[in-house]
Design an enzyme around this catalytic site. Sequence first.
Site, PDB file in Angstrom:
ATOM      1  N   LYS A  86     -14.043   1.170  15.078  1.00 39.75           N
ATOM      2  CA  LYS A  86     -12.763   0.458  15.187  1.00 39.75           C
ATOM      3  C   LYS A  86     -12.211   0.533  16.613  1.00 39.75           C
ATOM      4  CE  LYS A  86     -11.020   0.828  10.556  1.00 39.75           C
ATOM      5  NZ  LYS A  86     -10.274   1.599   9.591  1.00 39.75           N
ATOM      6  N   LYS A 119     -11.670  -2.928  18.504  1.00 39.81           N
ATOM      7  CA  LYS A 119     -10.293  -3.367  18.757  1.00 39.81           C
ATOM      8  C   LYS A 119      -9.856  -3.102  20.208  1.00 39.81           C
ATOM      9  CE  LYS A 119      -9.021  -2.900  13.883  1.00 39.81           C
ATOM     10  NZ  LYS A 119      -7.928  -2.990  12.925  1.00 39.81           N
ATOM     11  N   ASN A 136       0.851  -1.192   0.000  1.00 38.61           N
ATOM     12  CA  ASN A 136       0.000   0.000   0.000  1.00 38.61           C
ATOM     13  C   ASN A 136       0.885   1.241   0.000  1.00 38.61           C
ATOM     14  OD1 ASN A 136       0.622   0.735   2.818  1.00 38.61           O
ATOM     15  ND2 ASN A 136      -0.404  -1.198   3.253  1.00 38.61           N
ATOM     16  N   PHE A 169      -4.526   3.518  14.568  1.00 44.79           N
ATOM     17  CA  PHE A 169      -4.742   4.531  13.541  1.00 44.79           C
ATOM     18  C   PHE A 169      -5.893   4.065  12.665  1.00 44.79           C
ATOM     19  CE2 PHE A 169      -1.368   7.806  13.209  1.00 44.79           C
ATOM     20  CZ  PHE A 169      -0.733   7.516  14.398  1.00 44.79           C
ATOM     21  N   LYS A 204       9.058 -17.293 -10.408  1.00 38.82           N
ATOM     22  CA  LYS A 204       8.364 -16.179 -11.061  1.00 38.82           C
ATOM     23  C   LYS A 204       7.208 -16.717 -11.924  1.00 38.82           C
ATOM     24  CE  LYS A 204       9.106 -12.405 -14.229  1.00 38.82           C
ATOM     25  NZ  LYS A 204       9.780 -12.087 -15.458  1.00 38.82           N
TER      26      LYS A 204
HETATM   27  N1  CTP Z   1      -4.139  -3.125  11.781  1.00 42.22           N
HETATM   28  C1  CTP Z   1      -3.480  -4.241  12.265  1.00 42.22           C
HETATM   29  N2  CTP Z   1      -3.531  -5.406  11.568  1.00 42.22           N
HETATM   30  C2  CTP Z   1      -4.216  -5.499  10.409  1.00 42.22           C
HETATM   31  C3  CTP Z   1      -4.894  -4.364   9.908  1.00 42.22           C
HETATM   32  C4  CTP Z   1      -4.828  -3.178  10.619  1.00 42.22           C
HETATM   33  O1  CTP Z   1      -2.854  -4.165  13.313  1.00 42.22           O
HETATM   34  N3  CTP Z   1      -4.245  -6.635   9.749  1.00 42.22           N
HETATM   35  C5  CTP Z   1      -4.107  -1.879  12.564  1.00 42.22           C
HETATM   36  C6  CTP Z   1      -3.403  -0.723  11.892  1.00 42.22           C
HETATM   37  O2  CTP Z   1      -2.026  -0.673  12.250  1.00 42.22           O
HETATM   38  C7  CTP Z   1      -4.160   0.482  12.419  1.00 42.22           C
HETATM   39  C8  CTP Z   1      -5.558  -0.054  12.678  1.00 42.22           C
HETATM   40  O3  CTP Z   1      -5.431  -1.478  12.733  1.00 42.22           O
HETATM   41  O4  CTP Z   1      -3.644   0.931  13.658  1.00 42.22           O
HETATM   42  C9  CTP Z   1      -6.594   0.301  11.663  1.00 42.22           C
HETATM   43  O5  CTP Z   1      -6.149   0.001  10.376  1.00 42.22           O
HETATM   44  P1  CTP Z   1      -7.101   0.296   9.132  1.00 42.22           P
HETATM   45  O6  CTP Z   1      -6.426  -0.198   7.878  1.00 42.22           O
HETATM   46  O7  CTP Z   1      -7.594   1.711   9.169  1.00 42.22           O
HETATM   47  O8  CTP Z   1      -8.383  -0.591   9.483  1.00 42.22           O
HETATM   48  P2  CTP Z   1      -8.710  -2.095   9.324  1.00 42.22           P
HETATM   49  O9  CTP Z   1      -8.865  -2.684  10.673  1.00 42.22           O
HETATM   50  O10 CTP Z   1      -7.776  -2.761   8.408  1.00 42.22           O
HETATM   51  O11 CTP Z   1     -10.201  -1.994   8.682  1.00 42.22           O
HETATM   52  P3  CTP Z   1     -10.639  -1.520   7.223  1.00 42.22           P
HETATM   53  O12 CTP Z   1      -9.470  -1.822   6.309  1.00 42.22           O
HETATM   54  O13 CTP Z   1     -11.827  -2.367   6.973  1.00 42.22           O
HETATM   55  O14 CTP Z   1     -10.955  -0.078   7.315  1.00 42.22           O
END
Ligand code: CTP
Length: 403
Positions: free
Chosen positions: A335, A339, A206, A321, A285
């Site tokens: 969230k 969490k 990403n 975050f 590959k």
């Molecule tokens: N995070 C994590 N592990 C994952 C995904 C996310 O620890 N597999 C943590 C990120 O580091 C961040 C938080 O969860 O602190 C939120 O990440 P975000 O990408 O905004 O949310 P997701 O939980 O992935 O939900 P969505 O993608 O559906 O918005």
Amino acid sequence: MEKQKIIIGVTGGIAAYKIPELVRIFIKAGHDVRVAMTAHATRFIAPLTLETLSKNRVITDMFEENPDPLAHISWGQESDLVIIAPATANFIAKAAHGIADDFLSTMVVATTAPMLICPAMNSKMYANPITQENIKKLNNKGYLIMKPGEGELACNAEGPGRLPDPIDIAAQAFQMLQTKDLKGLKIMVTAGPTIEPIDPVRYITNRSSGKMGYAIAHKAAMRGADVTLISGPTNLKPPSGITLISINTAEEMRNAVFAHHTDMDMIIKAAAVADYRPALSADQKIKKREEDISIKLVKNPDILSELGSKKSKPGQILVGFAAETENILTNAKEKLVRKNLDMIVVNDVKAKDAGFDVDTNRVTFIFRDGTIHELPLLTKDEVADELLDRVREIRGKDNELHC
Ligand code: CTP
């Protein structure tokens, strides 16, 4: 940062011409600056220049008329930091041997403040084992010695010996002046993207640059915390004074987090963890034989949810975050609850000045009790300080509750 008292001692080297700029930086930042110069320094730059910029009387002679006849003692005891810049080989030698034969050297012998020494001289003088031994002596005494820059010197020689840029001296000084309000705390920060391999040459990732997490790790270390930074691949220079654990995949990040989480006081999860990974990562590959191919993705572990479900240390603070593009506050609140977080930092990643790979951020903090705190557009360093202020407050409140 509160107003601090900074003494700048200028000794007789050509780099003295850079000191007005250094004084300006501190004055602009709201600090009280006093300058002392050796007699030789006054041959390179006029005391009046520094007197005008610092708005304070400059002392050049131990026996000149002075409203404070004990300034050679009081200056170094009442200040928050003493900087010697440029520090000549001669001055370093005198300081290393406790010689007090003028105002500045006497003040240095009497000072109890932290000392920052910025050597600047010809590269042969710098490399001379006697100079190096003197530098080592000062270092052992607890003085911080900045490494001189390399390049063309005023004497036409090439090599180490240049006075570091005023901006770098100031950054070092600010680091020394920073209040160590996080001393004794262990903080884990995760940063950057994760990368999930498809085959040996391709991966899914990403747009995270890691800048926000690195800023938090840097600021927390400056404020005295013991910082462990778990980072996905980034182009950033790791902050000094931290423990860096480099990982690639979400699975590796999870393993690193759970290898260290038990004794952490705070865990700040700024990383953009890939939610999915290819179900199979090919050993070789993948060749382009087919017209179209599909890659099956499977869910990665949600590290933050797992941390929230088994908080390992009483009072451990967990900050997440939320990168959102729509229904920003509603999604973030959900969230935070799901969490089990103490705080969530929300940003609209579609905003131009606040998304990926920029140095600024516009964030909103949401707390467990539902309080919402919206911040203006700030640099990521400023956001980091605000965030650390808030987690300190949460910790303070938690500690009161535990008493
Ligand atoms: N995070 C994590 N592990 C994952 C995904 C996310 O620890 N597999 C943590 C990120 O580091 C961040 C938080 O969860 O602190 C939120 O990440 P975000 O990408 O905004 O949310 P997701 O939980 O992935 O939900 P969505 O993608 O559906 O918005």
